[in-house]
Each structure stands twice: as structure tokens, then as C-alpha cells.
Design a protein around this motif. Sequence first.
Motif, PDB file in Angstrom:
ATOM      1  N   ALA A  83      30.735  26.149 -34.861  1.00  0.00           N
ATOM      2  CA  ALA A  83      31.608  27.202 -35.397  1.00  0.00           C
ATOM      3  C   ALA A  83      31.880  26.984 -36.880  1.00  0.00           C
ATOM      4  CB  ALA A  83      32.916  27.258 -34.611  1.00  0.00           C
ATOM      5  N   VAL A  84      32.155  25.738 -37.249  1.00  0.00           N
ATOM      6  CA  VAL A  84      32.421  25.423 -38.659  1.00  0.00           C
ATOM      7  C   VAL A  84      31.176  25.686 -39.498  1.00  0.00           C
ATOM      8  CG1 VAL A  84      32.942  23.550 -40.275  1.00  0.00           C
ATOM      9  CG2 VAL A  84      34.238  23.752 -38.149  1.00  0.00           C
ATOM     10  N   LEU A  85      30.040  25.200 -39.029  1.00  0.00           N
ATOM     11  CA  LEU A  85      28.801  25.406 -39.784  1.00  0.00           C
ATOM     12  C   LEU A  85      28.426  26.881 -39.828  1.00  0.00           C
ATOM     13  CD1 LEU A  85      26.672  22.338 -38.636  1.00  0.00           C
ATOM     14  CD2 LEU A  85      28.063  22.591 -40.706  1.00  0.00           C
ATOM     15  N   GLY A  86      28.682  27.601 -38.750  1.00  0.00           N
ATOM     16  CA  GLY A  86      28.391  29.037 -38.728  1.00  0.00           C
ATOM     17  C   GLY A  86      29.204  29.798 -39.760  1.00  0.00           C
ATOM     18  N   ARG A 102      20.270  30.745 -54.397  1.00  0.00           N
ATOM     19  CA  ARG A 102      18.818  30.579 -54.280  1.00  0.00           C
ATOM     20  C   ARG A 102      18.431  30.517 -52.801  1.00  0.00           C
ATOM     21  NH1 ARG A 102      17.315  25.588 -52.731  1.00  0.00           N
ATOM     22  NH2 ARG A 102      18.891  23.955 -52.772  1.00  0.00           N
ATOM     23  N   ALA A 103      17.152  30.515 -52.542  1.00  0.00           N
ATOM     24  CA  ALA A 103      16.657  30.378 -51.170  1.00  0.00           C
ATOM     25  C   ALA A 103      16.784  28.911 -50.736  1.00  0.00           C
ATOM     26  CB  ALA A 103      15.203  30.829 -51.081  1.00  0.00           C
ATOM     27  N   PHE A 104      17.343  28.686 -49.561  1.00  0.00           N
ATOM     28  CA  PHE A 104      17.442  27.359 -48.946  1.00  0.00           C
ATOM     29  C   PHE A 104      17.746  27.571 -47.472  1.00  0.00           C
ATOM     30  CE2 PHE A 104      21.496  28.245 -51.152  1.00  0.00           C
ATOM     31  CZ  PHE A 104      22.347  28.391 -50.068  1.00  0.00           C
ATOM     32  N   ASP A 105      17.621  26.511 -46.693  1.00  0.00           N
ATOM     33  CA  ASP A 105      17.959  26.560 -45.277  1.00  0.00           C
ATOM     34  C   ASP A 105      19.482  26.529 -45.175  1.00  0.00           C
ATOM     35  OD1 ASP A 105      18.737  25.487 -42.643  1.00  0.00           O
ATOM     36  OD2 ASP A 105      16.572  25.263 -42.333  1.00  0.00           O
ATOM     37  N   THR A 106      20.069  27.600 -44.647  1.00  0.00           N
ATOM     38  CA  THR A 106      21.530  27.693 -44.626  1.00  0.00           C
ATOM     39  C   THR A 106      22.181  26.662 -43.703  1.00  0.00           C
ATOM     40  OG1 THR A 106      21.484  29.453 -42.954  1.00  0.00           O
ATOM     41  CG2 THR A 106      21.571  30.128 -45.289  1.00  0.00           C
ATOM     42  N   LEU A 107      21.514  26.282 -42.626  1.00  0.00           N
ATOM     43  CA  LEU A 107      22.089  25.269 -41.743  1.00  0.00           C
ATOM     44  C   LEU A 107      22.136  23.911 -42.442  1.00  0.00           C
ATOM     45  CD1 LEU A 107      23.248  24.267 -39.082  1.00  0.00           C
ATOM     46  CD2 LEU A 107      20.895  23.969 -38.265  1.00  0.00           C
ATOM     47  N   VAL A 108      21.061  23.552 -43.112  1.00  0.00           N
ATOM     48  CA  VAL A 108      21.023  22.272 -43.830  1.00  0.00           C
ATOM     49  C   VAL A 108      22.087  22.254 -44.932  1.00  0.00           C
ATOM     50  CG1 VAL A 108      19.614  20.787 -45.317  1.00  0.00           C
ATOM     51  CG2 VAL A 108      18.598  21.839 -43.286  1.00  0.00           C
ATOM     52  N   MET A 109      22.189  23.342 -45.685  1.00  0.00           N
ATOM     53  CA  MET A 109      23.174  23.395 -46.771  1.00  0.00           C
ATOM     54  C   MET A 109      24.596  23.400 -46.214  1.00  0.00           C
ATOM     55  SD  MET A 109      23.482  23.314 -50.073  1.00  0.00           S
ATOM     56  CE  MET A 109      21.926  23.877 -50.754  1.00  0.00           C
ATOM     57  N   ALA A 110      24.837  24.132 -45.129  1.00  0.00           N
ATOM     58  CA  ALA A 110      26.173  24.162 -44.529  1.00  0.00           C
ATOM     59  C   ALA A 110      26.579  22.762 -44.069  1.00  0.00           C
ATOM     60  CB  ALA A 110      26.203  25.145 -43.361  1.00  0.00           C
ATOM     61  N   ALA A 111      25.647  22.040 -43.444  1.00  0.00           N
ATOM     62  CA  ALA A 111      25.945  20.678 -43.007  1.00  0.00           C
ATOM     63  C   ALA A 111      26.222  19.774 -44.206  1.00  0.00           C
ATOM     64  CB  ALA A 111      24.780  20.119 -42.176  1.00  0.00           C
ATOM     65  N   ALA A 112      25.446  19.943 -45.271  1.00  0.00           N
ATOM     66  CA  ALA A 112      25.654  19.136 -46.480  1.00  0.00           C
ATOM     67  C   ALA A 112      27.019  19.427 -47.104  1.00  0.00           C
ATOM     68  CB  ALA A 112      24.538  19.402 -47.486  1.00  0.00           C
ATOM     69  N   ILE A 113      27.459  20.661 -47.046  1.00  0.00           N
ATOM     70  CA  ILE A 113      28.763  21.051 -47.602  1.00  0.00           C
ATOM     71  C   ILE A 113      29.902  20.496 -46.751  1.00  0.00           C
ATOM     72  CG2 ILE A 113      30.308  23.035 -47.958  1.00  0.00           C
ATOM     73  CD1 ILE A 113      27.700  24.611 -48.769  1.00  0.00           C
ATOM     74  N   GLN A 114      29.765  20.579 -45.436  1.00  0.00           N
ATOM     75  CA  GLN A 114      30.858  20.211 -44.532  1.00  0.00           C
ATOM     76  C   GLN A 114      31.083  18.709 -44.441  1.00  0.00           C
ATOM     77  OE1 GLN A 114      33.015  22.296 -43.333  1.00  0.00           O
ATOM     78  NE2 GLN A 114      34.151  20.749 -42.205  1.00  0.00           N
ATOM     79  N   ARG A 115      30.045  17.917 -44.524  1.00  0.00           N
ATOM     80  CA  ARG A 115      30.194  16.485 -44.293  1.00  0.00           C
ATOM     81  C   ARG A 115      31.112  15.777 -45.300  1.00  0.00           C
ATOM     82  NH1 ARG A 115      29.304  18.494 -39.880  1.00  0.00           N
ATOM     83  NH2 ARG A 115      27.264  18.352 -38.954  1.00  0.00           N
ATOM     84  N   PRO A 116      31.070  16.080 -46.597  1.00  0.00           N
ATOM     85  CA  PRO A 116      32.017  15.407 -47.505  1.00  0.00           C
ATOM     86  C   PRO A 116      33.478  15.774 -47.212  1.00  0.00           C
ATOM     87  CG  PRO A 116      30.251  16.458 -48.761  1.00  0.00           C
ATOM     88  CD  PRO A 116      30.103  16.884 -47.337  1.00  0.00           C
ATOM     89  N   LEU A 117      33.697  16.908 -46.565  1.00  0.00           N
ATOM     90  CA  LEU A 117      35.055  17.297 -46.187  1.00  0.00           C
ATOM     91  C   LEU A 117      35.497  16.519 -44.947  1.00  0.00           C
ATOM     92  CD1 LEU A 117      34.701  21.164 -46.652  1.00  0.00           C
ATOM     93  CD2 LEU A 117      35.527  19.469 -48.306  1.00  0.00           C
TER      94      LEU A 117
END
Length: 150
Positions: A83-86, A102-117
Motif C-alpha cells: 500500500a505504501v509503495l503503491g 524521467r523513465a524508470f521502474d516505479t516500483l524500484v524507485m518507490a522502494a528506494a524512496i520509502q526505505r530511508p524513511l
Amino acid sequence: MIDQFLVDWTSEHPASRPLQLPPGTAVVPPGGRASDELRAYLTGVIAFIDGHRVQMCALQSIFAALHDDEGNAAAYGSETDRAVLGHLEEILRRGQQSGEFRAFDTLVMAAAIQRPLERLPLLLRSEPNLDLRRYADEVVTLFDLATRAT
């Protein structure tokens, strides 16, 4: 608790939206730029953690202890993570569709964003005097550079 904080945060940062709206809260559709919403999400979550350092460290300990206890309502499991990543993926897709990101894999980027939080309460255990405003500025800059269209 954090969702209500982010609802209140929208009065100062209109681009932010909570992951789940507390009961009785009006639905606010996404508006404005995706980068503004991403920035508001990052700074809002970090501000919440800053104001609730002890509670967030305790909560992270509970989540870690219950990590493998499937079916326990208190455990932070795959459904919560999805849910958070979505929520983040929705922001990222909107930014890609508008040409802002830019073009990127949204799941990979979402996970990268969420983990430092998610790991911030653990970092605060080893760095209790960490300036979270500076941390927020760096995280916002990091993901602005990582997502920005060239």
C-alpha cells in the motif's frame, strides 16, 4: 496517527496527501506537480518522525519483533508495504506521464524512496542529534535528482 498528521500537513503543504484518510476526512484529489507531492510526502513523513522520535523507535522495534509473525494485525507485512509503495508509485507514474519525471521502474524507485524513511528511527538510535531538517533537504534533493527528466 501519521495519516492524520499528513492531513494536517496539507494546510501548509497542499501537495501532500496521506496514504489513508482518517474517517470523516474529505478526499483530496492529487493536484499540482508530482515533484511537489513527492517533496511534501518526504518532508511530511520526516517531520512526523522528528516530532515522534521515541514513539517511532519503539514502533520500529515492535515491527521488527513481529516481522515474521504472519497474520498478526500489528505486524508490518507485505500488504502494508504494498500500500505504501503503491501510493508512491502513483505519484511517480503521474510525474512520468506529465513528462516531469524521467523513465524508470516505479516500483524500484518507490522502494528506494520509502526505505530511508522507514529506517530513519534506527538511524536516530545511533545518531540521536541528527538534524532532521537537513536530512529532509538531502533526501528531497537526492530523489529530485533521481527522478527529474533531463
